[in-house]
Design a protein around this motif. Sequence first.
Motif, PDB file in Angstrom:
ATOM      1  N   GLY A  61       0.813  -1.208   0.000  1.00 45.70           N
ATOM      2  CA  GLY A  61       0.000   0.000   0.000  1.00 45.70           C
ATOM      3  C   GLY A  61       0.844   1.252   0.000  1.00 45.70           C
ATOM      4  N   SER A  62       2.004   1.196  -0.642  1.00 40.62           N
ATOM      5  CA  SER A  62       2.928   2.331  -0.649  1.00 40.62           C
ATOM      6  C   SER A  62       3.559   2.473  -2.023  1.00 40.62           C
ATOM      7  N   ASN A  63       3.308   3.596  -2.679  1.00 45.04           N
ATOM      8  CA  ASN A  63       4.013   3.934  -3.914  1.00 45.04           C
ATOM      9  C   ASN A  63       5.211   4.790  -3.533  1.00 45.04           C
ATOM     10  N   LEU A  64       6.191   4.163  -2.923  1.00 42.34           N
ATOM     11  CA  LEU A  64       7.316   4.866  -2.321  1.00 42.34           C
ATOM     12  C   LEU A  64       8.060   5.733  -3.333  1.00 42.34           C
ATOM     13  N   VAL A  91       9.668  -6.534  -2.537  1.00 41.65           N
ATOM     14  CA  VAL A  91       8.345  -6.984  -2.973  1.00 41.65           C
ATOM     15  C   VAL A  91       7.387  -5.809  -2.843  1.00 41.65           C
ATOM     16  N   VAL A  92       6.623  -5.539  -3.887  1.00 38.80           N
ATOM     17  CA  VAL A  92       5.602  -4.496  -3.857  1.00 38.80           C
ATOM     18  C   VAL A  92       4.238  -5.158  -3.888  1.00 38.80           C
ATOM     19  N   ILE A  93       3.398  -4.821  -2.919  1.00 36.98           N
ATOM     20  CA  ILE A  93       2.035  -5.343  -2.851  1.00 36.98           C
ATOM     21  C   ILE A  93       1.090  -4.186  -3.100  1.00 36.98           C
ATOM     22  N   ASP A  94       0.445  -4.181  -4.250  1.00 37.69           N
ATOM     23  CA  ASP A  94      -0.392  -3.039  -4.645  1.00 37.69           C
ATOM     24  C   ASP A  94      -1.276  -3.481  -5.804  1.00 37.69           C
ATOM     25  N   THR A 111       6.923   2.348  -8.308  1.00 37.93           N
ATOM     26  CA  THR A 111       7.726   1.596  -7.336  1.00 37.93           C
ATOM     27  C   THR A 111       7.989   0.173  -7.814  1.00 37.93           C
ATOM     28  N   CYS A 112       7.092  -0.373  -8.602  1.00 30.35           N
ATOM     29  CA  CYS A 112       7.252  -1.749  -9.078  1.00 30.35           C
ATOM     30  C   CYS A 112       8.446  -1.921 -10.004  1.00 30.35           C
ATOM     31  N   HIS A 136       6.050  -8.169  -7.897  1.00 27.87           N
ATOM     32  CA  HIS A 136       4.881  -7.322  -7.700  1.00 27.87           C
ATOM     33  C   HIS A 136       3.672  -8.223  -7.508  1.00 27.87           C
ATOM     34  N   LEU A 137       2.997  -8.070  -6.384  1.00 28.28           N
ATOM     35  CA  LEU A 137       1.766  -8.807  -6.119  1.00 28.28           C
ATOM     36  C   LEU A 137       0.590  -7.867  -6.355  1.00 28.28           C
ATOM     37  N   ALA A 138      -0.119  -8.072  -7.449  1.00 27.64           N
ATOM     38  CA  ALA A 138      -1.293  -7.252  -7.766  1.00 27.64           C
ATOM     39  C   ALA A 138      -2.484  -7.774  -6.981  1.00 27.64           C
TER      40      ALA A 138
END
Length: 865
Positions: free
Chosen positions: A164-167, A191-194, A200-201, A207-209
């Motif tokens: 939940g972060s678009n760092l 790992v990006v969860i979004d 950020t990905c 990347h976990l969509a």
Amino acid sequence: MTGVSTTCPYCGVGCGVIATPDGRGGVQIKGDPDHPANRGRLCVKGAALGETLSTEGRLLSPMIRGQQATWDSALDEVAARFSQTIAAHGPDSVALYVSGQLLTEDYYVANKLMKGFIGSANIDTNSRLCMASSVAGHRRAFGSDTVPGQYEDLELADLVVLVGSNLAWCHPVLHQRLMAAKAVRPALKIVVIDPRRTATCEGADLHLALAPGADAHLFNLLLCQLADQGHLNPDFLHHVTGLDAALASARISTPAATGLPPADLAAFLTLWASTERVVTVYSQGINQSDSGTDKVNAILNCHLATGRIGRPGMGPFSITGQPNAMGGREVGGLANMLACHLDLENPTHRDAVQGFWAAPAMATQPGLKAVDMFRAVEDGRIRALWVLHTNPAVTMPDADRVARAIAACDFVAVSDLWPNTDTARLAHVLLPAAGWGEKNGTVTNSERMISRQRGFAPPPGQARADWWQLAQVAQRMGFAGFDWDSPAQIFDEYARLSGVAGTLGSDFDISGLVGTAYEAFAPVVWPQAAKRGGRFFADGRFHTPDGRARMMPVTASLPAAVTKALPFRLNTGRVRDQWHTMTRTGMAPRLTQHLGEPYLELHPADAAGLGLAPASLAEVSNSHGRCILRVMISDKVQPGHPFAPMHWTGETAPTGRIDALVPGLTDPVSGQPASKSATVAIRPFAAGWYGFALSHRDVTPACDYWAEGRTAGGIQLELAGQVAPEDWPAWASALFDLPSPSAMVSDPAQGVHRMAFTSHGKLVAALFIARTPVLLSRAHLTTALGTTDLSVLAGRPAADRPDPGPTVCACLNVGLNTILRAITGDGLMSVDAIGAALGAGTNCGSCRPELAALLSRHSHREAAE
């Protein structure tokens, strides 16, 4: 002139800035290489701060009902109206709504006035909209609102999970630190969860969509795997309660709820479970939910169960959205908290604070949280309201309803820099506030680092610091204890109060800073105890009554289903180069060139089903409001889940106020609004014409859709309407308040009209009209204002002047077409090669993910060919 060390006024990273006035009204801005948060780095917003310091249009004197007034009369009016309202209706009939833009000293005075002297806890902050669920989750798990870790943990970890972060866009400097660490140590996994594929990905290993809203399901599944595969930490669990209940609730979650491919889900669960040094970073995608607190606790459960907390390179990490959201939390700026992390509902804590303040009327119960506060304004329970440094008529959920409530309130005071924000226009009394670069105080960033903000320019006109305004009103209401002469005195009092809190067991004790040389104050992380190393909880000591952490049973849920009438779930958020409602960033021309108008990002399948083409306009609506947004078609969003940014206001795009669509649905524990799950209907906006305009001065178009952005010589406007004027030259002359066009090209049969207006031979305005979205080189046209170049009517540069295209690198003004030409023509194969050739990505680095995406798309295109 000598540079002044201060801190950036944007996100919660808390970057150090060196501001050097040039003696001619300008300021040179650079990152402070000695500040621990950023080590000299700045994002493009921070780098452009010097371009936002114009005082043109500022509120320069107090105003009472639209008339200029003295400070004495304005302060007397605020004090009298508050006193009269309290006398007639009680202390809960008044409220303060404050902001993470306030400095800690301002926050302290507001909290002291409201909770200790007025005797009501009806003070809340716009930080309620971004991190209240994290506060609530921390308090449930740790017994205190304590962020356990440090920024360096992201660099020390072996796995960083961004959920939940678009760092890359929202906290760019922290993302740059992370990517620099990965470049040195490629074994570091990200790992990006979004649900969205964000910038950020581009730097992530996985990347976990995730299905929107399914975060608690995912971390419940992780907790189960940790337990089932022997990854729990039995030694640390001696310091934790609630494991069995948390596991029982977690087992209800199923893999199907995540919407993830089984292989991706298994890869993530195995990676997290098998990696000791793991940091889980979370932000608005977790917090802004009607079950945000449960999502936070689902994350905390996994770290507590494994003991991966409070040690170097591991722990949960809440990243805040505002420069002093943490300072507001520390000082009790939320309606349900007391200063120094004390508990408002604890009689011992209340008595201690009341005694320290010598307060006559201590609040005894929590006040109204933001959404409920404005509901109380609407129904008349709150009759006097003071808003400081925020714009709730735009930023609150159900924004139209909130604006109507403020407009109908008996008395409204607003302290701000600008007289024309959506909220300021509704005020009875306007108080001119000092802004960044003009005021002095402290802020606390997301890792608990306290830094100074220092002024380097005098406030314009009669603008004054917020703490002074609050203290003056307090004194006029007859209250003692508000007679400070400087923010240094306020900080000293605050630090002494924290020592009292420390004796009551609070984690927040900065009493060691009492008597600190305020002007020479260097950044410091609390706690100051060296044995903690700036971190909390590795020793298993928590701030609950029994000293043990609490794992919480989380029954994960998903957002309510969409309906036939409202078949889309709208996600909202930020863009890279803008901040909040753009009162500052909107002044910097280069920051409007990246994404310059409100838009709706739609999946191709949704766009096709709705009959929406790229750059057309969409009408987005529900029972709360209506917006008109530019269509951006992208497979980065999931079908049925469009995205829209939240920055535009009635001043910059009246039909782009996205929070008008967000319902006032809140988390039952934290009171934080669910800003990312509004259900909406979408249909094409039946535009009969589209336009693009340039003007050397501000104008207000009379048409169905318009969006304004700054250029170096004035403004640019995107326009559209359903019915075309019969006389375009007359319409244009009225728009610009100028005589007839100096040059014009028109083809009425095709609906094409192009007009240029000059004064003394120089271009002062231009208008381009078409029946379809206007295709022009906007980057070229915006440089023509103030010149004698009337070739602008061609809409693009001459053949000997290549079109740079839309801006990608705002720092160095490098456009998309320039980058693509270099990739294809010069065979550039890496982001670093683009930087070496064009400079793009070499300054702040915020555009590097987009450069990587361009390279990736180009290589895929070549492979397909």
